[in-house]
Design an enzyme around this catalytic site. Structure first.
Site, PDB file in Angstrom:
ATOM      1  N   ARG A  90      44.639  -5.769  12.871  1.00 44.63           N
ATOM      2  CA  ARG A  90      44.362  -6.103  14.362  1.00 44.63           C
ATOM      3  C   ARG A  90      45.335  -6.259  15.483  1.00 44.63           C
ATOM      4  O   ARG A  90      45.279  -5.725  16.702  1.00 44.63           O
ATOM      5  CB  ARG A  90      43.452  -7.274  14.342  1.00 44.63           C
ATOM      6  CG  ARG A  90      42.981  -7.888  15.713  1.00 44.63           C
ATOM      7  CD  ARG A  90      42.200  -9.358  15.424  1.00 44.63           C
ATOM      8  NE  ARG A  90      41.820  -9.657  16.665  1.00 44.63           N
ATOM      9  CZ  ARG A  90      40.717 -10.499  16.871  1.00 44.63           C
ATOM     10  NH1 ARG A  90      40.166 -11.381  15.877  1.00 44.63           N
ATOM     11  NH2 ARG A  90      40.265 -11.041  18.033  1.00 44.63           N
ATOM     12  N   CYS A 165      25.333  -9.127  16.190  1.00 43.50           N
ATOM     13  CA  CYS A 165      26.245  -9.435  16.863  1.00 43.50           C
ATOM     14  C   CYS A 165      25.815 -10.841  17.541  1.00 43.50           C
ATOM     15  O   CYS A 165      24.773 -11.142  17.683  1.00 43.50           O
ATOM     16  CB  CYS A 165      26.538  -8.560  17.931  1.00 43.50           C
ATOM     17  SG  CYS A 165      28.060  -8.903  19.311  1.00 43.50           S
ATOM     18  N   TYR A 250      32.398  -8.089  27.260  1.00 41.12           N
ATOM     19  CA  TYR A 250      33.220  -6.906  26.930  1.00 41.12           C
ATOM     20  C   TYR A 250      33.085  -6.041  27.950  1.00 41.12           C
ATOM     21  O   TYR A 250      33.942  -4.755  27.956  1.00 41.12           O
ATOM     22  CB  TYR A 250      32.473  -6.433  25.633  1.00 41.12           C
ATOM     23  CG  TYR A 250      32.823  -7.097  24.338  1.00 41.12           C
ATOM     24  CD1 TYR A 250      33.998  -6.998  23.499  1.00 41.12           C
ATOM     25  CD2 TYR A 250      31.831  -8.309  23.925  1.00 41.12           C
ATOM     26  CE1 TYR A 250      34.328  -7.704  22.629  1.00 41.12           C
ATOM     27  CE2 TYR A 250      32.243  -8.932  22.947  1.00 41.12           C
ATOM     28  CZ  TYR A 250      33.287  -8.733  22.214  1.00 41.12           C
ATOM     29  OH  TYR A 250      33.686  -9.551  21.013  1.00 41.12           O
TER      30      TYR A 250
END
Length: 435
Positions: A90, A165, A250
């Site tokens: 990551r 999610c 996002y």
């Protein structure tokens, strides 16, 4: 009921266990199996999970193993929460894109693409073991990012799967707090793709049972709610008013890309913060006196993860027929996308099927962005399943945050160089990757 978590050594897992313990009547688990290849994490996370069940008086048993077949055998449902390469991978996803003046993020843009390439082959391998060894009607619930691409990979391979999610349930809780009601009194008109969604309606049910859409009230400049919402998603209030919808945070990577990039270049990465949090959490999990969810887990992310997971699992296994926001096949819901593409919308959940509900047509700007990202996602999945630098390059070029051939070439080389240890075909190709 046997529930299995693949990636059960995640520091997220006690969040799940806390929910399982609190909501045992909603989801009565007899056996919880945590499957993970890391022996230290198995010991620490498994230990605290067992203590949490015991402390809560939960009658279920917790098992830990690195044997996937043993873990999924006769399971009623299997959750995937994998991170191939761990936080180190990551950290790379959040940094190497900067060399090409592109954002670094674990689910969006080039970094999210790298995660898909690492993850999809492993998820498909484990899913085949679920198909072979779990109960015939077992479902896979995927929380592994990028959820949209991973879920489509599972569905395309014929698995009984749904993507989960926590963005929608987070919005639901936020709106419930704004209006002083219980979360189940809020219903969202949530539309888009995973990590590319908008709230186009916020329906609040009052004490008399009537429901009203309060979005217009939220967008009114004089209430203060708009400014609070804009602050929570880190985007301008005028943008929210202009779209007449609340974007997920996002969307900031698309709407404010250059601003975000400059922030990333001058701030520590999210991966660094998470690694520090994980060290603190694992130290807490090692303490035999810890029998409840540590407060540090709130810093790990994944708010309301356990509630979202329990909602979908209990709906599937209990055949409730209720509605939840999930990642499911399009099936004509968005007429501008192929039927087999995976979208994130409200869906009706039963034991046999999860079916998206009809939604109002999307505005032209939403259609354009969703279509663009969906095209990239299809190419990304093709690259993840079949491999090859040309497939990676084409998908990279197709991403709306890239869109230029020379930048796509550079990012493709950076991606393959950074992920050679996790993408087997990349190691075998005789390609020189520039850093």
């Amino acid at each position: 009921m046997k529930l299995t978590v693949i990636g059960g050594g995640s520091t997220y897992t006690p969040e799940l266990v806390d929910g399982f313990a609190r909501l045992r009547d909603q989801l009565p688990i007899d056996e919880l199996w945590l499957v993970d290849p890391d022996p230290q994490r198995r010991e620490l996370v498994g230990g605290v999970a067992q203590r949490m069940f015991a402390h809560a008086g939960h009658p279920g048993t917790v098992h830990v193993t690195d044997d996937v077949v043993a873990g999924v055998s006769d399971a009623d449902a299997v959750m995937f929460q994998l991170r191939i390469g761990g936080q180190a991978a990551r950290q790379q996803d959040e940094t190497w894109p900067h060399e090409a003046c592109c954002i670094g993020q674990e689910t969006t843009g080039p970094g999210g693409f790298a995660k898909a390439l690492r993850t999809v082959p492993v998820v498909l391998e484990y899913a085949e073991l679920v198909r072979k060894h779990a109960k015939p009607d077992a479902w896979i619930v995927d929380f592994t990012n990028p959820v949209g691409i991973v879920t489509r990979a599972l569905l395309e391979a014929g698995h009984r799967a749904v993507g989960l999610c926590n963005v929608a349930i987070g919005f639901q809780r936020r709106f419930a707090k704004e209006y002083g009601v219980a979360p189940d009194q809020v219903r969202l008109d949530h539309v888009g793709l995973n990590h590319l969604t908008w709230e186009r309606g916020v329906h609040v049910t009052g004490a008399d049972g009537s429901s009203r859409d309060v979005l217009d009230e939220l967008l009114a400049a004089d209430t203060g709610a708009l400014d609070r919402m804009a602050e929570s998603v880190h985007m301008p209030a005028d943008l929210i008013r202009l779209q007449h919808a609340v974007p997920s945070y996002y969307l900031r990577y698309f709407y404010s890309h250059d601003v975000v990039l400059q922030e990333q270049l001058h701030e520590p990465t999210r991966a660094e913060a998470v690694m520090a949090t994980e060290r603190a959490l694992l130290a807490k999990y090692a303490d035999p006196s810890v029998v409840t969810k540590p407060v540090e887990l709130e810093q790990r992310g994944g708010a309301y993860y356990s509630e979202a997971a329990i909602d979908v699992l209990s709906s599937i296994l209990g055949d409730r027929g209720d509605v939840q926001v999930l990642n499911v096949q399009n099936g004509g819901t968005f007429p501008f996308l192929p039927d087999d593409h995976v979208i994130e919308v409200p869906a009706r959940v039963t034991r046999q099927a999860i079916t998206p509900l009809p939604v109002a047509p999307l505005a032209a700007d939403m259609v354009g962005l969703v279509s663009h990202v969906a095209g990239y996602e299809r190419l990304a999945l093709d690259a993840a399943v079949h491999g090859g630098r040309d497939r990676v390059l084409r998908a990279m070029w197709a991403h709306p945050l890239v869109g230029q051939v020379d930048k796509a070439e550079q990012l493709t080389d950076l991606l393959l160089a950074a992920n050679a240890d996790h993408i087997p075909w990349a190691r075998s190709e005789q390609v020189t990757w520039a850093r």
